[in-house]
Design a protein around this motif. Structure first.
Motif, PDB file in Angstrom:
ATOM      1  N   PHE A  54       0.848  -1.189   0.000  1.00 10.24           N
ATOM      2  CA  PHE A  54       0.000   0.000   0.000  1.00 10.24           C
ATOM      3  C   PHE A  54       0.880   1.234   0.000  1.00 10.24           C
ATOM      4  CE2 PHE A  54      -2.784  -3.252   1.538  1.00 10.24           C
ATOM      5  CZ  PHE A  54      -4.050  -2.868   1.142  1.00 10.24           C
ATOM      6  N   LEU A  55       0.242   2.377  -0.067  1.00  8.52           N
ATOM      7  CA  LEU A  55       0.980   3.631   0.055  1.00  8.52           C
ATOM      8  C   LEU A  55       1.516   3.701   1.486  1.00  8.52           C
ATOM      9  CD1 LEU A  55      -1.563   5.804  -1.912  1.00  8.52           C
ATOM     10  CD2 LEU A  55       0.666   5.012  -2.702  1.00  8.52           C
ATOM     11  N   TRP A  56       2.806   3.589   1.633  1.00  8.61           N
ATOM     12  CA  TRP A  56       3.447   3.378   2.926  1.00  8.61           C
ATOM     13  C   TRP A  56       3.217   4.482   3.947  1.00  8.61           C
ATOM     14  CZ3 TRP A  56       7.048   6.916   4.477  1.00  8.61           C
ATOM     15  CH2 TRP A  56       7.573   7.736   3.485  1.00  8.61           C
ATOM     16  N   LYS A  68      -6.890   4.043   7.512  1.00  7.09           N
ATOM     17  CA  LYS A  68      -8.099   4.717   7.044  1.00  7.09           C
ATOM     18  C   LYS A  68      -7.861   5.461   5.733  1.00  7.09           C
ATOM     19  CE  LYS A  68     -11.757   7.841   8.497  1.00  7.09           C
ATOM     20  NZ  LYS A  68     -12.312   8.653   9.580  1.00  7.09           N
ATOM     21  N   GLU A  69      -6.744   6.148   5.621  1.00  4.47           N
ATOM     22  CA  GLU A  69      -6.439   6.885   4.392  1.00  4.47           C
ATOM     23  C   GLU A  69      -6.264   5.942   3.202  1.00  4.47           C
ATOM     24  OE1 GLU A  69      -4.153  10.719   6.407  1.00  4.47           O
ATOM     25  OE2 GLU A  69      -3.008   8.911   5.886  1.00  4.47           O
ATOM     26  N   ASN A  70      -5.622   4.803   3.423  1.00  2.00           N
ATOM     27  CA  ASN A  70      -5.453   3.836   2.340  1.00  2.00           C
ATOM     28  C   ASN A  70      -6.808   3.315   1.865  1.00  2.00           C
ATOM     29  OD1 ASN A  70      -2.770   2.965   1.229  1.00  2.00           O
ATOM     30  ND2 ASN A  70      -2.255   3.009   3.410  1.00  2.00           N
ATOM     31  N   LEU A  71      -7.698   2.995   2.792  1.00  3.92           N
ATOM     32  CA  LEU A  71      -9.025   2.518   2.398  1.00  3.92           C
ATOM     33  C   LEU A  71      -9.798   3.606   1.648  1.00  3.92           C
ATOM     34  CD1 LEU A  71     -10.022   0.393   5.513  1.00  3.92           C
ATOM     35  CD2 LEU A  71      -9.429  -0.445   3.228  1.00  3.92           C
ATOM     36  N   HIS A  72      -9.677   4.841   2.089  1.00  4.27           N
ATOM     37  CA  HIS A  72     -10.324   5.955   1.363  1.00  4.27           C
ATOM     38  C   HIS A  72      -9.741   6.079  -0.043  1.00  4.27           C
ATOM     39  CE1 HIS A  72     -13.276   8.075   3.803  1.00  4.27           C
ATOM     40  NE2 HIS A  72     -12.552   7.726   4.858  1.00  4.27           N
ATOM     41  N   THR A 118       2.870  -7.508   9.976  1.00  3.40           N
ATOM     42  CA  THR A 118       2.545  -8.231   8.747  1.00  3.40           C
ATOM     43  C   THR A 118       1.106  -8.723   8.768  1.00  3.40           C
ATOM     44  OG1 THR A 118       4.851  -8.916   8.557  1.00  3.40           O
ATOM     45  CG2 THR A 118       3.253 -10.134   7.247  1.00  3.40           C
ATOM     46  N   GLY A 119       0.642  -9.239   9.896  1.00  7.97           N
ATOM     47  CA  GLY A 119      -0.739  -9.720   9.999  1.00  7.97           C
ATOM     48  C   GLY A 119      -1.753  -8.599   9.825  1.00  7.97           C
ATOM     49  N   THR A 120      -1.474  -7.441  10.402  1.00 10.29           N
ATOM     50  CA  THR A 120      -2.375  -6.293  10.264  1.00 10.29           C
ATOM     51  C   THR A 120      -2.376  -5.793   8.825  1.00 10.29           C
ATOM     52  OG1 THR A 120      -1.981  -5.708  12.572  1.00 10.29           O
ATOM     53  CG2 THR A 120      -2.961  -4.019  11.177  1.00 10.29           C
ATOM     54  N   LYS A 121      -1.213  -5.813   8.175  1.00  9.97           N
ATOM     55  CA  LYS A 121      -1.150  -5.432   6.767  1.00  9.97           C
ATOM     56  C   LYS A 121      -2.025  -6.364   5.932  1.00  9.97           C
ATOM     57  CE  LYS A 121       3.457  -3.380   6.821  1.00  9.97           C
ATOM     58  NZ  LYS A 121       4.868  -3.534   6.417  1.00  9.97           N
ATOM     59  N   GLN A 122      -2.024  -7.654   6.268  1.00 12.51           N
ATOM     60  CA  GLN A 122      -2.823  -8.604   5.503  1.00 12.51           C
ATOM     61  C   GLN A 122      -4.318  -8.392   5.761  1.00 12.51           C
ATOM     62  OE1 GLN A 122      -1.449  -9.919   3.194  1.00 12.51           O
ATOM     63  NE2 GLN A 122      -2.840 -11.460   2.456  1.00 12.51           N
ATOM     64  N   ARG A 123      -4.685  -8.051   6.998  1.00 11.76           N
ATOM     65  CA  ARG A 123      -6.093  -7.736   7.278  1.00 11.76           C
ATOM     66  C   ARG A 123      -6.523  -6.493   6.508  1.00 11.76           C
ATOM     67  NH1 ARG A 123      -5.053  -8.046  12.913  1.00 11.76           N
ATOM     68  NH2 ARG A 123      -6.162  -6.121  13.198  1.00 11.76           N
ATOM     69  N   ARG A 141      -6.440   2.419  12.854  1.00  8.27           N
ATOM     70  CA  ARG A 141      -6.981   3.299  11.814  1.00  8.27           C
ATOM     71  C   ARG A 141      -6.080   4.479  11.476  1.00  8.27           C
ATOM     72  NH1 ARG A 141     -12.109   4.809  11.916  1.00  8.27           N
ATOM     73  NH2 ARG A 141     -12.718   3.354  13.526  1.00  8.27           N
ATOM     74  N   ASN A 142      -5.356   5.017  12.456  1.00  3.73           N
ATOM     75  CA  ASN A 142      -4.524   6.202  12.221  1.00  3.73           C
ATOM     76  C   ASN A 142      -3.027   5.895  12.192  1.00  3.73           C
ATOM     77  OD1 ASN A 142      -6.758   8.009  12.055  1.00  3.73           O
ATOM     78  ND2 ASN A 142      -6.968   7.837  14.269  1.00  3.73           N
ATOM     79  N   ILE A 143      -2.700   4.640  12.010  1.00  2.00           N
ATOM     80  CA  ILE A 143      -1.293   4.228  11.960  1.00  2.00           C
ATOM     81  C   ILE A 143      -0.872   4.082  10.499  1.00  2.00           C
ATOM     82  CG2 ILE A 143       0.335   2.387  12.558  1.00  2.00           C
ATOM     83  CD1 ILE A 143      -1.349   1.891  15.064  1.00  2.00           C
ATOM     84  N   PRO A 144       0.268   4.662  10.125  1.00  2.00           N
ATOM     85  CA  PRO A 144       0.744   4.520   8.746  1.00  2.00           C
ATOM     86  C   PRO A 144       1.014   3.054   8.400  1.00  2.00           C
ATOM     87  CG  PRO A 144       1.947   6.265   9.876  1.00  2.00           C
ATOM     88  CD  PRO A 144       1.135   5.536  10.916  1.00  2.00           C
ATOM     89  N   PHE A 145       0.813   2.724   7.139  1.00  2.00           N
ATOM     90  CA  PHE A 145       0.979   1.349   6.662  1.00  2.00           C
ATOM     91  C   PHE A 145       2.341   0.775   7.019  1.00  2.00           C
ATOM     92  CE2 PHE A 145       2.406  -1.611   3.365  1.00  2.00           C
ATOM     93  CZ  PHE A 145       1.463  -2.609   3.524  1.00  2.00           C
ATOM     94  N   ASP A 146       3.404   1.552   6.870  1.00  2.00           N
ATOM     95  CA  ASP A 146       4.742   1.010   7.097  1.00  2.00           C
ATOM     96  C   ASP A 146       5.033   0.703   8.563  1.00  2.00           C
ATOM     97  OD1 ASP A 146       4.954   3.705   7.819  1.00  2.00           O
ATOM     98  OD2 ASP A 146       6.982   3.919   7.019  1.00  2.00           O
ATOM     99  N   GLU A 147       4.144   1.088   9.469  1.00  2.00           N
ATOM    100  CA  GLU A 147       4.326   0.781  10.893  1.00  2.00           C
ATOM    101  C   GLU A 147       3.474  -0.399  11.355  1.00  2.00           C
ATOM    102  OE1 GLU A 147       3.868   4.287  13.341  1.00  2.00           O
ATOM    103  OE2 GLU A 147       4.986   5.511  11.894  1.00  2.00           O
ATOM    104  N   LEU A 148       2.712  -1.005  10.459  1.00  3.40           N
ATOM    105  CA  LEU A 148       1.827  -2.114  10.817  1.00  3.40           C
ATOM    106  C   LEU A 148       2.576  -3.438  10.826  1.00  3.40           C
ATOM    107  CD1 LEU A 148      -1.216  -1.212   8.527  1.00  3.40           C
ATOM    108  CD2 LEU A 148      -0.995  -0.748  10.983  1.00  3.40           C
TER     109      LEU A 148
END
Length: 184
Positions: free
Chosen positions: A69-71, A76-80, A119-124, A110-117
């Protein structure tokens, strides 16, 4: 790929097994109309994969085992962002994003940037994104690769729950026989 010939029934969970490098991802990319085959033909939802690619992409979605995703954007921003790509606007998009955050237990992220998630949360998040357009066909490319066993089990359960609730057709690629037996 050579000599691939398959027909998947509506509302079926269909598995494609193969070792790494066998062409599973290439096949899904062709079926999603992201790649064009050198020869042959592709029909998805009764439409031609060459001439109707734009219409097909509106009605399908894909999840990769390597979520990307956009890191710098938050969950929330990625889903938007993906909601906008699929033409969702205003309150409709906001409602869809919030529903997906709830379904996939992403509220605390919801307010955490993708690059800080993790691996499991990234997959969810990847699974949540795959439902943003209410697809009729969902392509899952090694959806649990690299995940811890307990997270893999939860992701598989979520996949079956999505299938059961929404009645969509699901195509799963994997090199994991247990995963194929469980899902397909």
């Amino acid at each position: 790929l050579k000599g691939v010939d398959l027909q998947i029934e509506e509302r079926e969970v269909f598995g494609i097994l193969g070792p790494n490098g066998a062409g599973k991802t290439t096949l899904l990319s062709i079926l999603c109309t992201l790649l064009l085959p050198d020869r042959g033909n592709v029909r998805i939802l009764g439409m031609d994969g060459f001439s109707d690619g734009h219409q097909i992409r509106k009605r399908v979605n894909m999840v990769s085992g390597n979520a990307n995703f956009l890191w710098s954007l938050t969950v929330k921003e990625n889903l938007h962002y993906y909601g906008m790509l699929y033409g969702l606007t205003g309150k409709e998009r906001e409602k869809k994003v919030e529903t997906l955050i709830d379904i996939f237990n992403l509220a605390e992220h919801r307010n955490i940037p993708f690059d800080e998630l993790s691996t499991g949360t990234k997959q969810r998040l990847s699974l949540a994104k795959s439902l943003i357009n209410d697809p009729e066909v969902l392509f899952l490319d090694e959806p649990t690769v690299g995940l811890d066993p307990d997270v893999s089990i939860r992701i598989r359960e979520e996949i079956l729950s999505i299938h059961k609730e929404r009645g969509m057709t699901v195509l799963v690629t994997t090199h994991n026989m247990k995963e194929a037996e469980y899902l397909c």
